[in-house]
Design a protein around this motif. Structure first.
Motif, PDB file in Angstrom:
ATOM      1  N   ILE A  70      -1.135  20.254  53.777  1.00  0.00           N
ATOM      2  CA  ILE A  70      -1.749  20.674  55.036  1.00  0.00           C
ATOM      3  C   ILE A  70      -2.009  22.173  54.996  1.00  0.00           C
ATOM      4  CG2 ILE A  70      -1.381  20.914  57.530  1.00  0.00           C
ATOM      5  CD1 ILE A  70       0.380  18.399  57.379  1.00  0.00           C
ATOM      6  N   ASP A  71      -3.183  22.555  55.473  1.00  0.00           N
ATOM      7  CA  ASP A  71      -3.492  23.984  55.627  1.00  0.00           C
ATOM      8  C   ASP A  71      -4.267  24.180  56.918  1.00  0.00           C
ATOM      9  OD1 ASP A  71      -3.548  26.765  54.550  1.00  0.00           O
ATOM     10  OD2 ASP A  71      -5.703  26.423  54.637  1.00  0.00           O
ATOM     11  N   MET A  72      -3.817  25.098  57.734  1.00  0.00           N
ATOM     12  CA  MET A  72      -4.417  25.382  59.032  1.00  0.00           C
ATOM     13  C   MET A  72      -5.262  26.645  58.959  1.00  0.00           C
ATOM     14  SD  MET A  72      -3.940  27.737  61.673  1.00  0.00           S
ATOM     15  CE  MET A  72      -2.424  28.400  61.032  1.00  0.00           C
ATOM     16  N   GLU A  73      -6.394  26.652  59.662  1.00  0.00           N
ATOM     17  CA  GLU A  73      -7.232  27.846  59.764  1.00  0.00           C
ATOM     18  C   GLU A  73      -7.281  28.278  61.226  1.00  0.00           C
ATOM     19  OE1 GLU A  73      -8.229  29.197  57.084  1.00  0.00           O
ATOM     20  OE2 GLU A  73      -8.096  27.557  55.645  1.00  0.00           O
ATOM     21  N   SER A  74      -6.989  29.542  61.471  1.00  0.00           N
ATOM     22  CA  SER A  74      -7.030  30.071  62.832  1.00  0.00           C
ATOM     23  C   SER A  74      -7.904  31.314  62.868  1.00  0.00           C
ATOM     24  CB  SER A  74      -5.621  30.404  63.330  1.00  0.00           C
ATOM     25  OG  SER A  74      -5.051  31.434  62.533  1.00  0.00           O
ATOM     26  N   TYR A  75      -8.229  31.738  64.074  1.00  0.00           N
ATOM     27  CA  TYR A  75      -9.005  32.968  64.229  1.00  0.00           C
ATOM     28  C   TYR A  75      -8.239  33.889  65.165  1.00  0.00           C
ATOM     29  CZ  TYR A  75     -12.854  36.228  64.831  1.00  0.00           C
ATOM     30  OH  TYR A  75     -13.625  37.363  64.838  1.00  0.00           O
ATOM     31  N   SER A  76      -7.638  34.904  64.589  1.00  0.00           N
ATOM     32  CA  SER A  76      -6.904  35.906  65.346  1.00  0.00           C
ATOM     33  C   SER A  76      -5.921  35.211  66.286  1.00  0.00           C
ATOM     34  CB  SER A  76      -7.895  36.797  66.105  1.00  0.00           C
ATOM     35  OG  SER A  76      -7.245  37.860  66.741  1.00  0.00           O
ATOM     36  N   GLU A  77      -5.886  35.633  67.528  1.00  0.00           N
ATOM     37  CA  GLU A  77      -4.994  35.042  68.518  1.00  0.00           C
ATOM     38  C   GLU A  77      -5.688  33.961  69.328  1.00  0.00           C
ATOM     39  OE1 GLU A  77      -1.852  35.844  68.870  1.00  0.00           O
ATOM     40  OE2 GLU A  77      -1.692  37.693  67.689  1.00  0.00           O
ATOM     41  N   ARG A  78      -6.925  33.620  68.978  1.00  0.00           N
ATOM     42  CA  ARG A  78      -7.713  32.719  69.830  1.00  0.00           C
ATOM     43  C   ARG A  78      -7.352  31.255  69.661  1.00  0.00           C
ATOM     44  NH1 ARG A  78     -13.853  34.824  70.599  1.00  0.00           N
ATOM     45  NH2 ARG A  78     -13.493  37.068  70.501  1.00  0.00           N
ATOM     46  N   GLY A  79      -6.832  30.868  68.512  1.00  0.00           N
ATOM     47  CA  GLY A  79      -6.474  29.474  68.330  1.00  0.00           C
ATOM     48  C   GLY A  79      -6.664  29.017  66.896  1.00  0.00           C
ATOM     49  N   ALA A  80      -6.375  27.726  66.667  1.00  0.00           N
ATOM     50  CA  ALA A  80      -6.503  27.099  65.346  1.00  0.00           C
ATOM     51  C   ALA A  80      -7.668  26.123  65.396  1.00  0.00           C
ATOM     52  CB  ALA A  80      -5.209  26.382  64.977  1.00  0.00           C
ATOM     53  N   TYR A  81      -8.690  26.374  64.597  1.00  0.00           N
ATOM     54  CA  TYR A  81      -9.891  25.554  64.673  1.00  0.00           C
ATOM     55  C   TYR A  81      -9.936  24.453  63.626  1.00  0.00           C
ATOM     56  CZ  TYR A  81     -11.610  28.560  60.858  1.00  0.00           C
ATOM     57  OH  TYR A  81     -11.757  29.244  59.676  1.00  0.00           O
ATOM     58  N   MET A  82      -9.058  24.492  62.610  1.00  0.00           N
ATOM     59  CA  MET A  82      -9.107  23.482  61.560  1.00  0.00           C
ATOM     60  C   MET A  82      -7.714  23.169  61.037  1.00  0.00           C
ATOM     61  SD  MET A  82     -11.029  23.552  57.814  1.00  0.00           S
ATOM     62  CE  MET A  82     -12.596  24.109  58.489  1.00  0.00           C
ATOM     63  N   TRP A  83      -7.469  21.857  60.861  1.00  0.00           N
ATOM     64  CA  TRP A  83      -6.278  21.377  60.180  1.00  0.00           C
ATOM     65  C   TRP A  83      -6.761  20.555  58.992  1.00  0.00           C
ATOM     66  CZ3 TRP A  83      -1.364  22.780  61.728  1.00  0.00           C
ATOM     67  CH2 TRP A  83      -1.269  23.409  62.969  1.00  0.00           C
ATOM     68  N   GLY A  84      -6.635  21.119  57.791  1.00  0.00           N
ATOM     69  CA  GLY A  84      -7.088  20.438  56.588  1.00  0.00           C
ATOM     70  C   GLY A  84      -5.959  19.647  55.956  1.00  0.00           C
ATOM     71  N   THR A  85      -6.266  18.428  55.490  1.00  0.00           N
ATOM     72  CA  THR A  85      -5.237  17.562  54.915  1.00  0.00           C
ATOM     73  C   THR A  85      -5.701  16.990  53.578  1.00  0.00           C
ATOM     74  OG1 THR A  85      -6.065  15.542  55.985  1.00  0.00           O
ATOM     75  CG2 THR A  85      -4.507  16.903  57.240  1.00  0.00           C
ATOM     76  N   LEU A  86      -4.751  16.743  52.712  1.00  0.00           N
ATOM     77  CA  LEU A  86      -5.021  16.106  51.422  1.00  0.00           C
ATOM     78  C   LEU A  86      -3.898  15.108  51.172  1.00  0.00           C
ATOM     79  CD1 LEU A  86      -6.974  16.332  48.890  1.00  0.00           C
ATOM     80  CD2 LEU A  86      -5.133  17.664  47.848  1.00  0.00           C
ATOM     81  N   LEU A  87      -4.221  13.803  51.159  1.00  0.00           N
ATOM     82  CA  LEU A  87      -3.207  12.768  51.009  1.00  0.00           C
ATOM     83  C   LEU A  87      -3.168  12.259  49.575  1.00  0.00           C
ATOM     84  CD1 LEU A  87      -2.211  10.000  53.433  1.00  0.00           C
ATOM     85  CD2 LEU A  87      -2.664   9.381  51.057  1.00  0.00           C
ATOM     86  N   THR A  88      -1.962  12.170  49.015  1.00  0.00           N
ATOM     87  CA  THR A  88      -1.741  11.631  47.673  1.00  0.00           C
ATOM     88  C   THR A  88      -0.699  10.521  47.756  1.00  0.00           C
ATOM     89  OG1 THR A  88      -2.156  13.813  46.698  1.00  0.00           O
ATOM     90  CG2 THR A  88      -1.093  12.162  45.301  1.00  0.00           C
ATOM     91  N   ASP A  89      -1.052   9.341  47.273  1.00  0.00           N
ATOM     92  CA  ASP A  89      -0.091   8.238  47.185  1.00  0.00           C
ATOM     93  C   ASP A  89       0.378   8.162  45.727  1.00  0.00           C
ATOM     94  OD1 ASP A  89       1.313   5.858  47.066  1.00  0.00           O
ATOM     95  OD2 ASP A  89      -0.090   4.753  48.346  1.00  0.00           O
ATOM     96  N   THR A  90       1.565   8.664  45.475  1.00  0.00           N
ATOM     97  CA  THR A  90       2.053   8.723  44.089  1.00  0.00           C
ATOM     98  C   THR A  90       2.465   7.354  43.563  1.00  0.00           C
ATOM     99  OG1 THR A  90       4.325   9.211  44.786  1.00  0.00           O
ATOM    100  CG2 THR A  90       2.857  11.091  44.445  1.00  0.00           C
ATOM    101  N   THR A  91       2.525   6.334  44.456  1.00  0.00           N
ATOM    102  CA  THR A  91       2.879   4.978  44.019  1.00  0.00           C
ATOM    103  C   THR A  91       1.666   4.140  43.684  1.00  0.00           C
ATOM    104  OG1 THR A  91       2.830   3.986  46.251  1.00  0.00           O
ATOM    105  CG2 THR A  91       4.870   5.088  45.561  1.00  0.00           C
ATOM    106  N   ASP A  92       0.481   4.641  44.015  1.00  0.00           N
ATOM    107  CA  ASP A  92      -0.743   3.860  43.813  1.00  0.00           C
ATOM    108  C   ASP A  92      -1.821   4.750  43.197  1.00  0.00           C
ATOM    109  OD1 ASP A  92      -2.931   2.217  43.848  1.00  0.00           O
ATOM    110  OD2 ASP A  92      -2.948   1.884  46.036  1.00  0.00           O
TER     111      ASP A  92
END
Length: 551
Positions: free
Chosen positions: A342-364
């Motif tokens: 997970i990596d979040m992108e924010s702009y100064s004190e205004r808020g977080a505009y993006m939550w980036g995700t990358l899912l890996t299933d190590t069993t499949d």
């Protein structure tokens, strides 16, 4: 005899060598080039000041309009004249006050507001960061009484405030001290209170703009006079300075010049922090080579929180060109069946505009490793931020519960959780329960406190000595990862975001949205590559700290 240099309050804090170069090379102690990042902060701060001044002015709507003065935009001379006229008329509030430049003392100053108290004026400044935080509501009954004084925004009525704790910043106090000293010299300061004859006060309004934090400047003014005299001597050339690497160097226009000088003399500050540099120099260890060869006990004043062995190893790495060193024979990091970076992108004190995700299933191995961003392109601040956060949280929770139901282990990873935790909690505080799907603060805290939220930054610090720093862009390349965009970085992303949404009425460039997504995707992929590398045998190719120290 007047001074040849005129200093603003910003010249009283920060690097002394930068001040010297600003003046001796550019001819003006306030002439530092402004980086894009600094320009963005300046613009954001100005917008905040304008909004708060409008709020303060509105709170005075019941007063005689002639007693509430907002100084017009214009050249400095006209603004000073308008401020002087307002003072002479006895105005109750003077917004955007400009003081006449003191050519004799060599100083300039302004305040977002002057409020009339005791026949004179107190300065109030508006800053774009928090100056107080909520206090613990369960404060023990035997705890010391509150010492913070706050005043409502509509008047100067400071009282003890048990609901807040102060977050003072040195630069704010220095600025207030300079303005207060100039007001006193002009004869515009309040008459001394017989019961508090030596007290001088000013006020600070922070990011939340819900009160005025009262700052007693009595002791600060004594320190200010000493600092001002020293800084004036620096720009006058009677005190000489030399470069040393500190945190401020990262955003300084003079860094290429200073770095070249430091490298040429192999200065020890290239591998240790600012306070550590002073301790080493006092002990006669001034160069990287001297530190690399040192095998004695730590200097007497060495900071207790820092491992002296790490400093020696960092120096050896600098000399030998080694990027990373193992602290332990076999580095480890928590792994799971279902892994989400997970990596979040924010702009100064205004808020977080993006939550980036990358899912890996190590069993499949047949399940695709999929990048998925949850984003709002409405300019921050926006209620739509709550919608995108709710979607992110619902997705994360569903993947977590599905893993548990299938009897699989689960872990979510970030790189330096301080920023992510701030906006996880902040999003819950601001949008729950008004935005459907946004969790309550308790649910977010439970996730953060679980063993399934893993900080790879902490894992790096636990497993390695990092002579070039522990930032993701410093460490991930050692694991073989490289960003697709050569300009990728926090400062650049701020500029990209501003263009992507047409922030504050600016032109919109939607191509920057894709650029931000690529940057965010690379950050989560870098985190994945790094933790997988830590778990591999390839990491064993790095030298071991004990061997480098000859233990």
């Amino acid at each position: 005899m007047g001074s040849s240099a005129v200093l603003g309050a910003r010249n009283l804090t920060g690097c002394e060598h930068r001040l010297a170069l600003d003046f001796t090379v550019q001819g003006d102690a306030a002439a530092s080039d402004v980086s894009p990042e600094a320009r963005r902060r300046i613009e954001a701060a100005q917008l905040h000041r304008d909004e708060v001044i409008a709020l303060l002015h509105g709170l005075q709507s019941d007063k005689d309009p002639s007693t509430i003065v907002t100084v017009d935009d214009g050249d400095h001379r006209s603004r000073v004249a308008e401020t002087r006229a307002a003072v002479e008329s006895g105005a109750e509030w003077i917004f955007r006050a400009a003081l006449p430049t003191d050519r004799v003392r060599g100083r300039r100053g302004h305040a977002e507001a002057l409020v009339r108290v005791g026949g004179g004026y107190l300065p109030i400044i508006i800053v774009n960061h928090r100056v107080s935080t909520p206090s613990n509501p369960k404060r023990p009954t035997d705890a010391p009484p509150p010492s913070l004084l706050t005043s409502p925004l509509w008047d100067w009525r400071p009282e003890l405030d048990a609901t807040r704790s102060v977050r003072s910043q040195r630069r704010d106090l220095m600025r207030l001290a300079q303005v207060a000293a100039m007001l006193a010299d002009l004869g515009w300061a309040p008459a001394a209170d017989p019961e508090r004859a030596h007290e001088v006060w000013g006020g600070i309004i922070g990011l939340d703009a819900d009160c005025i934090v009262a700052a007693c400047l009595t002791d600060v003014l004594a320190e200010y006079e000493q600092i001002f005299a020293r800084r004036q001597a620096i720009v006058d050339g009677t005190i000489t300075t030399e470069p040393r690497r500190i945190g401020e160097c990262r955003s300084c226009q003079w860094w290429p010049r200073c770095e070249q000088e430091l490298v040429e003399r192999r200065d020890v500050s290239l591998v240790v922090g600012g306070s550590q540099t002073l301790v080493l120099r006092a002990a006669g260890i001034a160069t990287v080579d001297a530190l690399a060869d040192y095998r004695g006990a730590p200097p007497e004043d060495w900071p207790g929180a820092a491992q002296f062995g790490d400093a020696i190893i960092s120096a050896r790495c600098w000399v030998d060109g080694i990027p990373l060193v193992r602290r332990v024979s076999r580095p480890t990091v928590q792994r799971a069946d279902i892994e989400v970076d997970i990596d979040m992108e924010s702009y100064s004190e205004r808020g977080a505009y993006m939550w980036g995700t990358l899912l890996t299933d190590t069993t499949d191995p047949d399940r695709p490793v999929r990048y998925r961003p949850f984003v709002t392109w409405d300019p921050l601040p926006t209620q739509d931020e709550g919608r995108s956060f709710a979607e992110f949280w619902a997705w994360l929770t569903a993947e977590r519960e599905a893993a548990h139901s299938a009897g699989k282990t689960f872990a979510a990873y970030c790189y330096s959780q301080q920023a992510e935790n701030r906006w996880l909690r902040g999003s819950a505080d601001r949008f729950h329960p008004d935005v459907p799907g946004v969790p309550a603060r308790a649910e977010v805290d439970a996730f953060i406190g679980s063993g399934e939220w893993v900080d790879i930054f902490e894992a790096v610090g636990r497993n390695f000595v990092c002579p070039r720093g522990k930032g993701l862009k410093r460490v991930a390349p050692v694991a073989g990862f490289h960003w697709r965009d050569d300009e990728a970085g926090g400062e650049a992303s701020m500029e990209w975001y501003s263009a992507a949404v047409g922030l504050d009425g600016g032109p919109t460039d939607e191509s920057q949205r894709e650029r931000l997504c690529v940057y965010n995707e690379d950050d989560v992929r870098a985190t994945k590559a790094l933790r997988e590398w830590i778990s591999s045998d390839a990491v064993l190719e790095l030298p071991l700290a004990q061997e480098m120290l000859g233990e």
